[in-house]
Design a protein around this motif. Sequence first.
Motif, short mmCIF file in Angstrom:
data_model
loop_
_atom_site.label_atom_id
_atom_site.label_comp_id
_atom_site.label_asym_id
_atom_site.label_seq_id
_atom_site.Cartn_x
_atom_site.Cartn_y
_atom_site.Cartn_z
N GLU A 2 -11.54 -2.22 -0.46
CA GLU A 2 -10.50 -2.31 0.56
C GLU A 2 -9.98 -3.74 0.68
N SER A 3 -8.68 -3.87 0.89
CA SER A 3 -8.07 -5.18 1.08
C SER A 3 -8.37 -5.73 2.46
N ASN B 36 -8.55 4.71 2.79
CA ASN B 36 -9.11 3.42 3.22
C ASN B 36 -10.63 3.52 3.37
N SER C 241 0.82 -1.22 0.00
CA SER C 241 0.00 0.00 0.00
C SER C 241 0.84 1.26 0.00
N ALA D 117 -2.26 -5.68 -0.69
CA ALA D 117 -2.82 -4.32 -0.73
C ALA D 117 -3.19 -3.94 -2.15
N ASN E 215 0.99 -2.69 6.48
CA ASN E 215 1.67 -2.90 5.21
C ASN E 215 2.90 -3.79 5.38
#
Length: 199
Positions: free
Chosen positions: A191-192, A182, A37, A198, A44
């Motif tokens: 969104e992940s 986000n 990300s 990501a 991350n």
Amino acid sequence: MEKVFLVVLISYFIGNISPSYIFGKVFGKIDIRKHGSGNAGATNTLRVLGAKVAGMTFLVDALKGVLAVAIGRGIYGYYGALIAAVFVIIGHDWPVVLKFKGGKGIATSIGSVMVISPITALICILVGLALVIKTKYVSLGSVTGVGILPFVGLLTMRPFDINFLIFSIIVSVLAIFRHRTNIYRLTHGKESKLGQKAK
């Protein structure tokens, strides 16, 4: 004013310490901000370097908050603790040493608030964790956990403390602002989730 300036300066530069960047260089030979990300934070780091390094990152980021608040309190008492908490988060989010490209401040917020009001912090953490476990969205749990800080503080801080309320609103606004992309992805279903790469 000298004490306030000293607290601001020390706290901001403690916040500049970036374990995700350092561990990325040490363990992955990468700049973590150029992967996943692009965020220099624990989530991350988890996606890019795995759970062990992410856990180390989260711990150090939280300890930055603990250290800054302890120093701030030592210099300027309770007000110093609140000021230190705000500026260590700002230092984490916008570190001058990394050209102002840092993390989103959740772990540092947790560490800071845990020192100032452990019960308030614990309630927020439990709510955030419950959401992450249920939805698998780390960002949703993070934003909600910190976002409810002013409301939880109103319930737990006795007697009523206007200084803590102002502080908690600032911390919440910082978290929400840093998670604005986000929030956009959450509202658009992009969104992940935890365990995914990501987007």
